[in-house]
Design an enzyme around this catalytic site. Structure first.
Site, short mmCIF file in Angstrom:
data_model
loop_
_atom_site.label_atom_id
_atom_site.label_comp_id
_atom_site.label_asym_id
_atom_site.label_seq_id
_atom_site.Cartn_x
_atom_site.Cartn_y
_atom_site.Cartn_z
N GLN A 42 -8.14 -3.28 -14.51
CA GLN A 42 -7.34 -3.12 -15.72
C GLN A 42 -5.86 -2.95 -15.35
OE1 GLN A 42 -10.70 -0.18 -17.31
NE2 GLN A 42 -8.97 -0.19 -18.71
N THR A 64 0.26 8.69 -23.02
CA THR A 64 0.91 10.00 -23.14
C THR A 64 2.03 10.15 -22.10
OG1 THR A 64 -0.72 11.09 -21.73
CG2 THR A 64 -1.16 11.05 -24.10
N ALA A 74 -5.38 2.86 -22.95
CA ALA A 74 -4.84 3.69 -24.04
C ALA A 74 -4.92 2.97 -25.39
CB ALA A 74 -3.42 4.15 -23.72
N GLU A 92 -10.33 2.53 -28.52
CA GLU A 92 -11.00 3.78 -28.18
C GLU A 92 -11.47 4.63 -29.36
OE1 GLU A 92 -7.53 4.62 -25.59
OE2 GLU A 92 -9.04 5.59 -24.33
N GLU A 112 -9.33 1.24 -14.76
CA GLU A 112 -7.90 1.51 -14.96
C GLU A 112 -7.28 1.88 -13.63
OE1 GLU A 112 -6.81 4.12 -18.22
OE2 GLU A 112 -4.86 4.55 -17.32
N ARG A 141 -4.58 14.51 -22.53
CA ARG A 141 -5.09 13.99 -23.80
C ARG A 141 -6.12 14.95 -24.40
NH1 ARG A 141 -4.63 9.38 -27.00
NH2 ARG A 141 -3.33 8.18 -25.61
N PHE A 195 -10.54 9.03 -23.00
CA PHE A 195 -9.62 9.60 -22.03
C PHE A 195 -9.40 11.11 -22.21
CE2 PHE A 195 -5.42 9.52 -19.75
CZ PHE A 195 -5.76 8.72 -18.67
N PHE A 216 -13.79 -0.31 -19.63
CA PHE A 216 -14.03 0.96 -20.33
C PHE A 216 -13.28 2.12 -19.70
CE2 PHE A 216 -17.89 -1.69 -20.83
CZ PHE A 216 -17.73 -2.00 -22.16
N ARG A 271 -12.92 5.40 -21.98
CA ARG A 271 -12.72 5.27 -23.44
C ARG A 271 -12.63 6.62 -24.15
NH1 ARG A 271 -16.27 0.56 -26.32
NH2 ARG A 271 -14.75 -0.07 -27.89
#
Ligand code: MTE
Ligand code: LUZ
Ligand code: MOS
Length: 763
Positions: free
Chosen positions: A191, A434, A503, A706, A226, A304, A338, A222, A336
Site C-alpha cells: 500500500q 492524523t 486512512a 474504513e 500499509e 486514532r 486503525f 486492509f 481497517r
C-alpha cells in the site's frame, strides 16, 4: 460504471506480483524466522542449508551494505535480527535458491539457536512493568474528576479485545529485478510504494533514484500492507543487490500468519458516570494497546484510538488515556479502522454497562447522548455537518426499529432455546491521516494524440476500487467517456514521495490531484479554442460527453479528438502533473487539540441476531444501515465497501479468535484454527444512503473504505442483547470476539467455574 478491474478479475487476467512471467534466471527466497519470542542469538548455522541442492545463498545481517534499520515512524526494527530476537517469526536470515520448494526446505534447516529470555504477551503486564513504546498519551475535555460527584450512577468495567488477522488473499510478496546502471526495479504488493523505496535505499545505502517500485494492484491489503509489505520487498532487493539476479519472495500462508502483525489487541478499563435521566456526564477510559515487539504504526494507531474514544457521543467530561505496550508478539499494524474500532468498542461497552445498571435499554442511552451539530470532540474539533442524529433517526424510522423490537420480544416470549437480540450501532469516523503532513498527493495525466488518456497517481488499487473512482473523476473532469481513460500502475518514477494508500483517503487525495491536473490541461484547451474560434470568453468552453460546448451549447465540428490533435500541432502540452494538499488541517500534539480531520463520516446500523442457547451458535439475521456516503462517484464500488467492511467488522467481533500462548506463539495460526466469516455468515443487508455533498471530497464524495467496518461492533451488542433475553439476571463480560464458545460461557458461568476448578489431566 462497474468496477474497472471486474472484467480482468473474472477472466483471470488481472496480474499480481507472482502472475507476471518470471524473468530469466529468477531465484526464489524464503525467510528464516526466530524460533522463540524473546532471546539472545547464540548462533545462526546455515552450513547444512547451504549444502542442500539448489541453494544459492543464505543472507544474514552481516551482508547488509547500508543500515540494518526499518520502521515507519520510529526506526526501531532491524531487517534481519542481530544479537536479539523479540518475537516468533522475526526474520533472522534469508535463503535464496533455484526453486520455491528448495528455498523453503533449506530455510527450515537453518539453525537459529537462542538463549531464551522472559516473554510478555499481555499488554496489562507490559504496562505494569513500564514496557512502553513512546510515551502514553491522554486526551481530555472538561473536568472528569470533579464530574463524578454530580453523577447519580457511576459504573466501572473492563474489556479484553482480540486482534484480527488481515487474511488478504494475496500473501505478502515482492520481486526484485536488476536493471542497467546498478538500478533495481521492485514489484511489491504494498500500500506504500514510497515507504518501500525509502527503506530499500536505506538498507542498501544507495540514493532513492536507484530504486524503482511498481505496484499494479494488491490482492487485498486492509492495512496489513500499509507498512508490513516493506521488509519482504527490502529482502528481495537486498538479495538482488548481492547476487545481481532477479529474486522473488512469496510468503506461505502459514509464514504470513506467523510472521506479520495484525490488528492490535487491546485491554481497557472504563468508568462512566450518568445522571438518573440518562445523560452521560463523565467518561474515563484507559486503553492498553498490545503493540507487539516494535513500534511499526502503533503510535499512530493509538492516536486514532484517542480520536475515536467517544465515538458518536457528546460527553462533556472525558478523559482517555492510552499506552502502546511492548510485548513479545509480531509488531501489530494498521488494520481497517486503525485503532478506532477498539476504542469505539470500549465506549459502547461502557454504555451497555450503564444501561444494565440503570435498567434502561442501551439504545435509549445511546440516542440521548449522540453528538449534535457544533458539539466539541475531546480533541477540540467541532462536529460540522454532523449526521449522527440524522442517520440514527433515519435508520430507526426507515427500518422501523420499534416494530423490530416488538418482533424480537414476541419471538423471545415464545421460544426457550432460541433467543433474538437487537442492537443499534452509530459510527463516527474522522477522515484524513492524523499525521497532517501525510495529507498530500499528486497526479500525472498524459493525453495521447488519439485522445486516449493515461492517468498515474499515488493511489494503490487493493480491491477497494480506487482505480474505478479515479477514472470516474477524470472522465467527469474532462467531460469525456470513461472508456478513453486508463489508470497506470502506481510507480515511484512517475509519482514521487506518495503517502500510503490508507486512512480511507486515497480517492479524496488522489482524486483531487487528478481534478487539478485535468484542469491545467483544460485551461490550455480553452485558450486554444478561444484563439481558434476568435472568442474571448474562454471560461464558457467545456466538454460534454466528448463534445465542445460553448455557453452550454455544442460547437459544431469540435470534439475531444480534434481539440487534442489541434493542441498537438500547435505545440501545446498534453500532459500535466498536479499536487494537492488537504486544506485547513492542524493538530498540536502538546495541547492534544486541533482540527485533524477534513470531515467525519457518520452512519447507523441496526443489527438483529439469534442465538441457540444450547449450542452457543448464532446467526446474524439482518443488518440495516443508513450510511453517510456523500455524492457517490461509483455507487456500486461504495456498496461493496459498506458490505465488505461490515462483514470484516462482524468477523472481528464474533468469529475471528486471535489467540496466543504464554510463550508468544500464535495458537490460531492457520485457517483450520482461525475462522473468518464466509458467505454463509453474511447476513441480509439493507442499505440506505445519505448523499449530502461533502465539502472536501472530489465532486462532493466522501471516503468510504474504513468506516463501515465499525458497524460490526453492532453484531457483538446484538448477541449480547440476545444473551440478556436468555439470562435476564446474567452478568456478562465485555470480551471480544463473541464466539459460540463465549456465548456458552456467558450463559453458563457456573459450568465454566466447575470445569476450571477441576485439576487438568496431565497432557
Ligand atoms: N477493500 C478491499 N477490497 N481491499 C482492501 O484491501 N482496504 C481497506 C478499505 N477497503 C481494502 C478495502 C482499508 S484498510 C482502507 S484504508 C481503504 O480501503 C483504502 O482505500 P481508500 O483510501 O481508497 O478507501
Ligand atoms: N494510516 C496512517 C492510517 O498512517 N494514518 C492514519 O491516520 C490512518 N488512519 C486510518 C488508517 N490508516
Ligand atoms: Mo487502512 S488501515 O488505512 O490501510
Amino acid at each position: 460504471m462497474k468496477h474497472y478491474d471486474a472484467e480482468w478479475h473474472v477472466r483471470g487476467d488481472s496480474e499480481y506480483v507472482d502472475d507476471v512471467a518470471a524473468p530469466a534466471g529468477m531465484l526464489h527466497a524464503a525467510v528464516v524466522g526466530s524460533p522463540v519470542a524473546h532471546g539472545t542469538i547464540r548462533s545462526i548455522d546455515s552450513a547444512s542449508a547451504l549444502a542442500m541442492p539448489g541453494v544459492v545463498a543464505v543472507i544474514t545481517a552481516d551482508d547488509i551494505p547500508g543500515k540494518n534499520q526499518l520502521g515507519p515512524i520510529i526506526q526501531d526494527e532491524t531487517l534481519l535480527a542481530v544479537d536479539e530476537v523479540h518475537y516468533i517469526g522475526q526474520p533472522t536470515a534469508l535463503v535464496v535458491a533455484e526453486t520455491v520448494e528448495a528455498a523453503r526446505l533449506a530455510a527450515s534447516e537453518v539453525d537459529v539457536s537462542c538463549d531464551e529470555l522472559d516473554v510478555i504477551v499481555d499488554p496489562r503486564v507490559a504496562h505494569e512493568s513500564g514496557h512502553f513504546i513512546d510515551t502514553p498519551r491522554t486526551f481530555s475535555m472538561g473536568d472528569v474528576d470533579a464530574a463524578w460527584a454530580e453523577c447519580d450512577h457511576v459504573i466501572e468495567g473492563q474489556c479484553e479485545i482480540a486482534g484480527q488477522e488481515h487474511l488478504y488473499l494475496e500473501t505478502q510478496r515482492a520481486r526484485a529485478v536488476p536493471t542497467e546502471a546498478e538500478r533495481i526495479c521492485v514489484y511489491s504488493s504494498t500500500q506504500g510504494p514510497y515507504a518501500v523505496q525509502t527503506a530499500i535505499a536505506t538498507v542498501l545505502g544507495v540514493p532513492s533514484h536507484r530504486i524503482e517500485v511498481d505496484v499494479r494492484r494488491l490482492g487485498g491489503g486492509f492495512g496489513g500492507k500499509e507498512d508490513q509489505a516493506t521488509p519482504w520487498a527490502v529482502l528481495v532487493a537486498l538479495a538482488t543487490y548481492l547476487l545481481d539476479v532477479p529474486v522473488q519472495l512469496v510468503l506461505h500462508r502459514l509464514d504470513d500468519m506467523r510472521m506479520t502483525g495484525k490488528r492490535h489487541p487491546y485491554a481497557a478499563d472504563f468508568k462512566i458516570g450518568l445522571k438518573s435521566d440518562g445523560t452521560i456526564l463523565a467518561y474515563d477510559a484507559r486503553l492498553y494497546q498490545n503493540s507487539g515487539a516494535a513500534a511499526d504504526l502503533s503510535t499512530a494507531v493509538l492516536e486514532r484510538s484517542l480520536f475515536h474514544g467517544t465515538n458518536a457521543y457528546s460527553i462533556p467530561n472525558t478523559r482517555v488515556y492510552a499506552a502502546c505496550c511492548r510485548t513479545n508478539l509480531h509488531p501489530h499494524t494498521a488494520f481497517r479502522g486503525f485503532g478506532g474500532p477498539q476504542s469505539m468498542f470500549v465506549i459502547e461497552s461502557a454504555i451497555a454497562a450503564a444501561a444494565d445498571e440503570l435498567k434502561v435499554s442501551r439504545e435509549e442511552l445511546q440516542y440521548q447522548n449522540l453528538l449534535s451539530e457544533g458539539d466539541l470532540f475531546p480533541y477540540g474539533q467541532q462536529a460540522e455537518e454532523c449526521h449522527a442524529r440524522r442517520t440514527w433517526e433515519d435508520a430507526v424510522q426507515s427500518f422501523d426499529f420499534a416494530d423490530a423490537r416488538a418482533g424480537v420480544d414476541a419471538f423471545n416470549a415464545h421460544n426457550e432455546t432460541l433467543k433474538r437480540g437487537l442492537a443499534v450501532m452509530p459510527i463516527c469516523f474522522g477522515i484524513a491521516f492524523t499525521k497532517t503532513f501525510l495529507n498530500q498527493a499528486s497526479a500525472l495525466v498524459h493525453i495521447y494524440t488519439d485522445g486516449s488518456v493515461s492517468l498515474s497517481t499515488g493511489g494503490v488499487e487493493m480491491g477497494q476500487g480506487v482505480n474505478s473512482k479515479l477514472i470516474g473523476i477524470a472522465a467527469k473532469a474532462f467531460g469525456i467517456s470513461a472508456s478513453r481513460i486508463r489508470v497506470e500502475s502506481t510507480n515511484t518514477t512517475r509519482i514521487a514521495n506518495m503517502s500510503p494508500s490508507a486512512a480511507s483517503a486515497t480517492t479524496d487525495l488522489n482524486g483531487n490531484a487528478t481534478i487539478l491536473a485535468a484542469n491545467e490541461i483544460l485551461t490550455r484547451f480553452r485558450n486554444l479554442l478561444g484563439r481558434e474560434l476568435g472568442i474571448h470568453e474562454v471560461d464558457a468552453f467545456e466538454f460534454v460527453e466528448g463534445q465542445v460546448h460553448f455557453r452550454g451549447k455544442p460547437v459544431e465540428g469540435w470534439d475531444w479528438e480534434r481539440v487534442v490533435g489541434t493542441a498537438y500541432v500547435n505545440r501545446i502540452g498534453l500532459s500535466a502533473h498536479a499536487f494537492y494538499a488537504t486544506p485547513n488541517l492542524n493538530f498540536d500534539v502538546n495541547e492534544e487539540k486541533g482540527r485533524p480531520f477534513a470531515y467525519h463520516v457518520y452512519g447507523t446500523a441496526i443489527v438483529e441476531s439469534e442465538i441457540d442457547v444450547l449450542r452457543g451458535t448464532y446467526d446474524i439475521r439482518s443488518v440495516k444501515i443508513v450510511h453517510d456516503l456523500g455524492r457517490p462517484i461509483n455507487e456500486i464500488v461504495d456498496i461493496g465497501q459498506v458490505e465488505g467492511g461490515l462483514a470484516q467488522g462482524t468477523g472481528w467481533m464474533t468469529l475471528e479468535e486471535l489467540a496466543y500462548g504464554d510463550d508468544g506463539r500464535l495458537l490460531s495460526g492457520a485457517l483450520s484454527t482461525y475462522k473468518a466469516p464466509d458467505v454463509y455468515c453474511t447476513p441480509e443487508v439493507e442499505l440506505e444512503f445519505l448523499t449530502d455533498e461533502s465539502p472536501t471530497g472530489p465532486y462532493g464524495s466522501k471516503a468510504v473504505g474504513e468506516p463501515p467496518l465499525m458497524y460490526g461492533i453492532g453484531a457483538y451488542f446484538s448477541l449480547r442483547d440476545a444473551l440478556r433475553a436468555a439470562r435476564p439476571d446474567g452478568v456478562f463480560s465485555f470480551d471480544a470476539p463473541m464466539t459460540p464458545e463465549r456465548v456458552l460461557m456467558q450463559l453458563y458461568p457456573e459450568v465454566v467455574k466447575e470445569w476450571t476448578a477441576q485439576p487438568r489431566a496431565a497432557e
